[in-house]
Design an enzyme around this catalytic site. Sequence first.
Site, PDB file in Angstrom:
ATOM      1  N   HIS A   1      39.408  29.253  26.596  1.00 11.06           N
ATOM      2  CA  HIS A   1      38.655  28.522  25.570  1.00 11.06           C
ATOM      3  C   HIS A   1      37.346  27.993  26.138  1.00 11.06           C
ATOM      4  CE1 HIS A   1      40.927  25.748  27.892  1.00 11.06           C
ATOM      5  NE2 HIS A   1      41.364  24.928  26.954  1.00 11.06           N
ATOM      6  N   TYR A   2      37.407  27.401  27.327  1.00 14.13           N
ATOM      7  CA  TYR A   2      36.208  26.874  27.975  1.00 14.13           C
ATOM      8  C   TYR A   2      35.254  28.006  28.347  1.00 14.13           C
ATOM      9  CZ  TYR A   2      33.295  24.238  31.248  1.00 14.13           C
ATOM     10  OH  TYR A   2      32.228  23.654  31.899  1.00 14.13           O
ATOM     11  N   SER A   3      35.788  29.055  28.965  1.00 12.78           N
ATOM     12  CA  SER A   3      34.964  30.183  29.385  1.00 12.78           C
ATOM     13  C   SER A   3      34.276  30.841  28.201  1.00 12.78           C
ATOM     14  CB  SER A   3      35.825  31.211  30.128  1.00 12.78           C
ATOM     15  OG  SER A   3      36.431  30.647  31.276  1.00 12.78           O
TER      16      SER A   3
ATOM     17  N   SER B   1      33.615  29.529  25.273  1.00 13.49           N
ATOM     18  CA  SER B   1      32.630  28.626  24.671  1.00 13.49           C
ATOM     19  C   SER B   1      31.331  28.638  25.469  1.00 13.49           C
ATOM     20  CB  SER B   1      33.186  27.196  24.577  1.00 13.49           C
ATOM     21  OG  SER B   1      33.306  26.578  25.854  1.00 13.49           O
TER      22      SER B   1
END
Length: 250
Positions: free
Chosen positions: A156-158, A160
């Site tokens: 999710h972080y990557s 985004s």
Amino acid sequence: MNQIDLSNRSAIVTGSARGIGYAIAERLLRSGAAVCLWDVDAGALAGAQQSLASLGQVVTAQVDVTDSASCQSAAQETVSALGKVDILVNNAGIAGNNAKTWELKPEEWAKVVGVNLTGIFHCCHAVVPHLLSNGYGRIVNIASIAGKEGNPNAAHYSASKAGVIALTKSLGKELATSNVVVNCITPAVIETDIFSQMTQTHIDYMLAKIPMGRFGQKHEAAAMVAWLCSEECSFTTGGVFDLSGGRATY
């Protein structure tokens, strides 16, 4: 400290009540800019404003970057308070919990992408018209090396942050003839309170990937951002600047 001249410039820094955003706001103030601190935490905003007040003109706006109306309202408040906006630093972001992609809760994915990517869209949507009316602007988005490499247990972080890089390039091309430039930085890991959202295993994994053998410091990120906010950064747009301690290989 190298002096960068931001005299007579007015800046917005999101997520600036603490961490990297606070360090960026401090560096912009020391460079002569007036700064509006945007953050969702009203209590932390008040404390940040008080501690930075001796450096120059500091105002605040409580903003939820996931809410378009909140960003639009804050942009108007900022223009009213500072007279104009010249600089937008999109720093607000969260790490989220670490988990395998198929074990991530959909609401966790939506939360991280909502703050890290959609939040930047909302801020740009609200602020870019003001920069265009000035005929001048600098936008700096805080992405991550994870957006280039894709960290395991952080899809999710990557994702985004990969989106932030693409948004930077698209917006930079759209504004290329307007005297508004748009760039982003891709830190490996900057040592902040965001570590509390991560597992120690994930922190150790990230450190092991950095050839310098240390995490980046907030003042190092702030120094790079300050130059990207300056008039001297005039022929670079859609750029991606690494801040990775040697981790980046492209």
